[in-house]
Design a protein around this motif. Structure first.
Motif, PDB file in Angstrom:
ATOM      1  N   ALA A   1     -24.384   3.959 -52.305  1.00  0.00           N
ATOM      2  CA  ALA A   1     -25.586   3.395 -52.912  1.00  0.00           C
ATOM      3  C   ALA A   1     -25.242   2.223 -53.828  1.00  0.00           C
ATOM      4  CB  ALA A   1     -26.340   4.478 -53.689  1.00  0.00           C
ATOM      5  N   ASP A   2     -24.131   2.319 -54.556  1.00  0.00           N
ATOM      6  CA  ASP A   2     -23.734   1.224 -55.447  1.00  0.00           C
ATOM      7  C   ASP A   2     -23.374  -0.028 -54.659  1.00  0.00           C
ATOM      8  OD1 ASP A   2     -23.794   2.442 -58.160  1.00  0.00           O
ATOM      9  OD2 ASP A   2     -22.340   3.807 -57.287  1.00  0.00           O
ATOM     10  N   GLY A   3     -22.675   0.149 -53.526  1.00  0.00           N
ATOM     11  CA  GLY A   3     -22.352  -1.009 -52.706  1.00  0.00           C
ATOM     12  C   GLY A   3     -23.582  -1.681 -52.137  1.00  0.00           C
ATOM     13  N   ALA A   4     -24.519  -0.874 -51.649  1.00  0.00           N
ATOM     14  CA  ALA A   4     -25.764  -1.427 -51.124  1.00  0.00           C
ATOM     15  C   ALA A   4     -26.586  -2.096 -52.222  1.00  0.00           C
ATOM     16  CB  ALA A   4     -26.567  -0.314 -50.450  1.00  0.00           C
ATOM     17  N   HIS A   5     -26.613  -1.475 -53.396  1.00  0.00           N
ATOM     18  CA  HIS A   5     -27.358  -2.026 -54.534  1.00  0.00           C
ATOM     19  C   HIS A   5     -26.790  -3.377 -54.943  1.00  0.00           C
ATOM     20  CE1 HIS A   5     -28.587  -1.560 -59.036  1.00  0.00           C
ATOM     21  NE2 HIS A   5     -29.442  -2.301 -58.381  1.00  0.00           N
ATOM     22  N   LEU A   6     -25.469  -3.493 -55.029  1.00  0.00           N
ATOM     23  CA  LEU A   6     -24.841  -4.762 -55.396  1.00  0.00           C
ATOM     24  C   LEU A   6     -25.206  -5.861 -54.402  1.00  0.00           C
ATOM     25  CD1 LEU A   6     -22.875  -6.524 -57.006  1.00  0.00           C
ATOM     26  CD2 LEU A   6     -21.015  -5.583 -55.627  1.00  0.00           C
ATOM     27  N   ALA A   7     -25.210  -5.531 -53.129  1.00  0.00           N
ATOM     28  CA  ALA A   7     -25.543  -6.536 -52.116  1.00  0.00           C
ATOM     29  C   ALA A   7     -26.965  -7.049 -52.304  1.00  0.00           C
ATOM     30  CB  ALA A   7     -25.365  -5.939 -50.728  1.00  0.00           C
ATOM     31  N   VAL A   8     -27.912  -6.138 -52.562  1.00  0.00           N
ATOM     32  CA  VAL A   8     -29.316  -6.544 -52.731  1.00  0.00           C
ATOM     33  C   VAL A   8     -29.491  -7.380 -53.994  1.00  0.00           C
ATOM     34  CG1 VAL A   8     -31.654  -5.681 -53.110  1.00  0.00           C
ATOM     35  CG2 VAL A   8     -30.178  -4.575 -51.420  1.00  0.00           C
ATOM     36  N   VAL A   9     -28.887  -6.943 -55.112  1.00  0.00           N
ATOM     37  CA  VAL A   9     -29.008  -7.685 -56.366  1.00  0.00           C
ATOM     38  C   VAL A   9     -28.303  -9.032 -56.263  1.00  0.00           C
ATOM     39  CG1 VAL A   9     -28.363  -7.685 -58.812  1.00  0.00           C
ATOM     40  CG2 VAL A   9     -29.281  -5.622 -57.777  1.00  0.00           C
ATOM     41  N   GLY A  10     -27.172  -9.077 -55.549  1.00  0.00           N
ATOM     42  CA  GLY A  10     -26.457 -10.335 -55.399  1.00  0.00           C
ATOM     43  C   GLY A  10     -27.302 -11.401 -54.724  1.00  0.00           C
TER      44      GLY A  10
ATOM     45  N   PRO B   1     -33.365  -8.199 -42.840  1.00  0.00           N
ATOM     46  CA  PRO B   1     -32.102  -8.814 -43.260  1.00  0.00           C
ATOM     47  C   PRO B   1     -31.564  -8.237 -44.563  1.00  0.00           C
ATOM     48  CG  PRO B   1     -33.637 -10.492 -42.513  1.00  0.00           C
ATOM     49  CD  PRO B   1     -34.400  -9.212 -42.587  1.00  0.00           C
ATOM     50  N   ALA B   2     -32.446  -7.918 -45.515  1.00  0.00           N
ATOM     51  CA  ALA B   2     -31.999  -7.294 -46.754  1.00  0.00           C
ATOM     52  C   ALA B   2     -31.362  -5.935 -46.476  1.00  0.00           C
ATOM     53  CB  ALA B   2     -33.174  -7.141 -47.727  1.00  0.00           C
ATOM     54  N   GLY B   3     -31.965  -5.193 -45.544  1.00  0.00           N
ATOM     55  CA  GLY B   3     -31.373  -3.910 -45.170  1.00  0.00           C
ATOM     56  C   GLY B   3     -30.023  -4.077 -44.504  1.00  0.00           C
ATOM     57  N   GLY B   4     -29.866  -5.120 -43.688  1.00  0.00           N
ATOM     58  CA  GLY B   4     -28.568  -5.382 -43.070  1.00  0.00           C
ATOM     59  C   GLY B   4     -27.514  -5.724 -44.099  1.00  0.00           C
ATOM     60  N   LEU B   5     -27.886  -6.501 -45.104  1.00  0.00           N
ATOM     61  CA  LEU B   5     -26.939  -6.835 -46.165  1.00  0.00           C
ATOM     62  C   LEU B   5     -26.558  -5.592 -46.960  1.00  0.00           C
ATOM     63  CD1 LEU B   5     -25.561  -9.375 -47.339  1.00  0.00           C
ATOM     64  CD2 LEU B   5     -27.411  -9.458 -49.020  1.00  0.00           C
ATOM     65  N   ALA B   6     -27.540  -4.744 -47.250  1.00  0.00           N
ATOM     66  CA  ALA B   6     -27.244  -3.487 -47.949  1.00  0.00           C
ATOM     67  C   ALA B   6     -26.321  -2.608 -47.116  1.00  0.00           C
ATOM     68  CB  ALA B   6     -28.548  -2.742 -48.257  1.00  0.00           C
ATOM     69  N   LEU B   7     -26.495  -2.644 -45.802  1.00  0.00           N
ATOM     70  CA  LEU B   7     -25.619  -1.873 -44.919  1.00  0.00           C
ATOM     71  C   LEU B   7     -24.175  -2.339 -45.038  1.00  0.00           C
ATOM     72  CD1 LEU B   7     -25.014   0.048 -42.541  1.00  0.00           C
ATOM     73  CD2 LEU B   7     -25.727  -1.789 -40.998  1.00  0.00           C
ATOM     74  N   VAL B   8     -23.964  -3.651 -45.081  1.00  0.00           N
ATOM     75  CA  VAL B   8     -22.606  -4.187 -45.210  1.00  0.00           C
ATOM     76  C   VAL B   8     -21.980  -3.743 -46.533  1.00  0.00           C
ATOM     77  CG1 VAL B   8     -21.249  -6.304 -45.415  1.00  0.00           C
ATOM     78  CG2 VAL B   8     -23.085  -6.152 -43.717  1.00  0.00           C
TER      79      VAL B   8
END
Length: 695
Positions: free
Chosen positions: A110-119, A131-138
């Motif tokens: 969850a922290d990795g996905a959260h960082l991607a969305v906030v970034g 696309p936001a969900g794909g970035l959170a997945l990465v």
């Protein structure tokens, strides 16, 4: 499985007769009932009767229909989607790790996905839902891969899994906080969302991600028989024809996809993925039902929905309808989940290699001259770090300016700058020394080289006390602040200590319970902040990230007094600490009054921690890094470790503070974020080192 849960008592006959089918029926009924209650809550005056009359109303339905379509139905469906996703993701991760403490939270997914969305938000990029969900997945996949690698897949040591996930999560959370501090306008409102919010303005996110969640759940159920066989062990599964690698990769990707989808919809709602599968497994044990994944995954989905919607209902019932907007329901789930984590930890038996201190053979035979030389070099480095702290900043000074200032002959501009800087430098030095000594004591008493005030929840407890006082009494003085932080730290550690005691103090158990206490304290802090002033979070973020900004000399008195009191106590107990670090029996055999010594040492460590928090806020990892480097330099005797660790801690925080207010001047990075980013790689290296030693 490295964690053993206490066997459930024999199930009563009615429970056994209930069966799996009955459990499904009860679960579905529970979801329907909770959904019916959930949809009646909100900030508007639309009530139960208004909603019941809707099917019989001519026209567009009026206000009730608009409220239902624009607010309540999207929130309800978001809760359902998130509950299903996190419940199934947690069940998959626990099966992969063969560990009931695995979840999207403990594996930092969850922290990795959260960082991607906030970034993305921080840099002003607005992405559509998919696309936001794909970035959170990465982001989630990267975090999960790192944690699983550090913990050997989580199968060999529960403590290693939790520590690896906690360290990675703290680092990612620090990066997220840094982005929110530096880009306040672009990330407005993301502080509360960072704890999980079900507020939805439409059905777009649920409509787009719902089919993905459903497909992932169906794939997980389809792979259920292979996961059942995988639970027998990799070798057995391979013998029975299961492609172990492919099955693991599939289950991991499905779990991270589900977690990323949940974060994209509602932010990181904590501990749902831990609690839902655990509750289902216990219920299946009570009714003597099969633990097959084709039963477990759907039931975990239902339990996740009940958990998420139930937390939202409780939140709005206790705090009012507006709380559903201001306060994220993830705060409630995190507090409940932390309790479940602590309950599991109390039933935990682990003897992983994280209990062994790092090798210090190379330093064990150092001469007295070498020890004095090391101490002198550390003292010189500290003096250099302090001078650099006076010189560096948004405007650079010369050493001559400092010399003139000390003689009282500097100009107005230089005098103003140095009058602002020297309390910050002193605060960093004193707090760093206090946290390093506290960490050294915690590691000795807990017999765990990875223990430190932050991981054990003491720092977060002190932060709760301080933030509470800041919120309730904004004009409170420094002594009141120190008392509040001290009370929070003492109360937190007393609770951790009592819960960890089961016929003795288990180093693994105290770390796991400390992690749970840290999560609960962090959630309480978020609750206090968003309830008091949800739109002004920069001050709280700066405090929670550890900052020397705006410090005045009087604020340094408590931490200075704590050092004056505790350092002589630690020196007096230095030989006892050497013995406490060995095992439980040796100190008793040699006549050490175990409990009085232990409580005196821990009391001193808690006093140092709380005073440091009152001076500079929450700073992590100093109590981990400084003692380890000190042992590598001077060996394991606490007579040598304590002074060197104090000097190293002071150097670390001083340099972190200087770097934070210089590298992007005039903007500033809180010192706690810098120490977290420095300390996390070292923490990861320690875990990797012990992993290599185990393998």
């Amino acid at each position: 499985m490295s964690t053993v849960l206490t066997p459930a008592p024999p199930a009563a006959a009615p429970a056994r007769r209930l069966g799996v089918a009955g459990l499904f029926v009860l679960g579905l009924a529970g979801v329907v009932l909770i959904a019916a209650v959930h949809i009646t809550q909100g900030t508007s005056s639309v009530g139960v009767m208004d909603l019941l009359r809707l099917p019989f109303t001519d026209g567009d339905g009026g206000e009730a229909a608009r409220v239902l379509a624009a607010s309540r139905l999207p929130r309800l469906l978001a809760g359902v989607a998130v509950g299903v996703a996190l419940g199934v993701a947690g069940a998959l991760l626990q099966s992969l790790a063969r560990n009931p403490l695995a979840s999207p939270d403990t594996l930092a997914v969850a922290d990795g996905a959260h960082l991607a969305v906030v970034g993305v938000a921080a840099f002003g990029v607005t992405l559509p839902t998919l696309p936001a969900g794909g970035l959170a997945l990465v982001g989630g996949l990267g975090a999960a891969a790192l944690v699983m690698a550090l913990s050997s897949g989580g199968r060999t040591s529960t403590t290693r899994l939790i520590l690896a996930g906690s360290a990675t999560g703290i680092a990612l959370h620090s990066l997220t906080n840094l982005l929110m501090i530096l880009f306040q306008e672009q990330t407005t409102g993301l502080f509360a969302w960072g704890s999980g919010s079900l507020v939805q303005s439409d059905l777009v996110a649920v409509a787009q991600l719902g089919p993905i969640i459903a497909a992932a759940v169906l794939l997980g159920v389809f792979a259920g028989p292979r996961l059942d066989i995988l639970g027998l062990g990799d070798d057995t599964a391979a013998t029975l024809g299961v492609n172990v690698r492919r099955t693991r990769v599939l289950a991991t990707v499905l779990a991270v996809v589900l977690s990323a989808a949940a974060v994209t919809i509602a932010g990181p709602i904590g501990f749902v993925g831990l609690c839902a599968p655990v509750v289902v497994r216990l219920l299946l044990r009570v009714i003597a039902g099969p633990q097959r994944h084709r039963v477990l995954l759907p039931l975990a989905a239902l339990a996740g929905v009940i958990f998420v919607l139930g937390a939202d209902i409780v939140l709005r019932a206790v705090l009012g309808g507006q709380a559903g907007v201001d306060v994220p329901p993830g705060v409630v789930t995190t507090i409940i989940g932390a309790g479940v984590l602590i309950w599991l930890a109390r039933r935990h038996r682990d003897a992983g290699p994280t209990r062994r201190p790092p090798t210090v053979r190379s330093a064990a035979g150092r001469s007295r001259a070498a020890l004095w030389t090391i101490g002198g070099v550390c003292a010189a480095l500290l003096a250099g770090a302090a001078v650099l702290g006076l010189l560096a900043g948004d405007s650079w000074l010369l050493t001559g300016d400092v010399a003139n200032w000390l003689r009282g002959e500097s100009g107005k501009v230089v005098t103003f700058v140095l009058d602002q800087r020297y309390p910050r430098v002193l605060a960093a030095v004193l707090a760093g020394a206090a946290l390093a000594v506290a960490g050294t004591i915690f590691q000795a008493v807990c017999r765990n080289p990875l223990a430190e005030p932050g991981v054990l929840g003491v720092t977060a407890g002190a932060g709760v006390g301080a933030i509470t006082l800041i919120t309730l009494v904004p004009a409170a003085g420094i002594w009141a602040m120190s008392a509040a932080a001290g009370f929070g730290a003492v109360a937190t550690f007393a609770l951790i200590y009592l819960l960890s005691w089961r016929g003795g103090l288990s180093s693994d158990r105290i770390v796991l319970i400390g992690v749970g206490a840290h999560a609960a304290a962090t959630a309480i802090t978020v609750l206090i902040i968003v309830r008091s002033d949800p739109w002004s979070t920069s001050k709280a973020l700066t405090w929670l990230s550890g900052s020397t900004y705006g410090r005045v000399p009087v604020q340094l008195i408590p931490v200075a007094l704590a050092l004056v009191l505790v350092l002589p106590l630690a020196a007096l107990l230095r030989r006892d600490l050497d013995l406490l670090a060995l095992d439980e029996d040796t100190p008793r055999i040699l006549g050490v009054a175990l409990e009085p010594v232990r409580l005196a040492a821990l009391g001193g460590a808690v006093l140092l921690t709380s005073s440091a928090v009152s001076a500079v806020g929450v700073i992590g990892f100093v109590g981990l890094v400084a003692p380890h480097i000190a042992r590598a330099l001077v060996g394991g005797r606490h007579a040598h470790v304590l002074p060197v660790a104090a000097l190293l801690g002071a150097i670390l925080v001083s340099l972190a503070d200087t770097l934070g207010r210089t590298v992007i001047a005039p903007a500033q990075i809180p010192a706690g974020l810098v120490t977290a980013l420095i300390g996390t790689p070292y923490f990861v290296w320690l875990l990797w080192r012990s992993r290599a030693g185990q393998d």
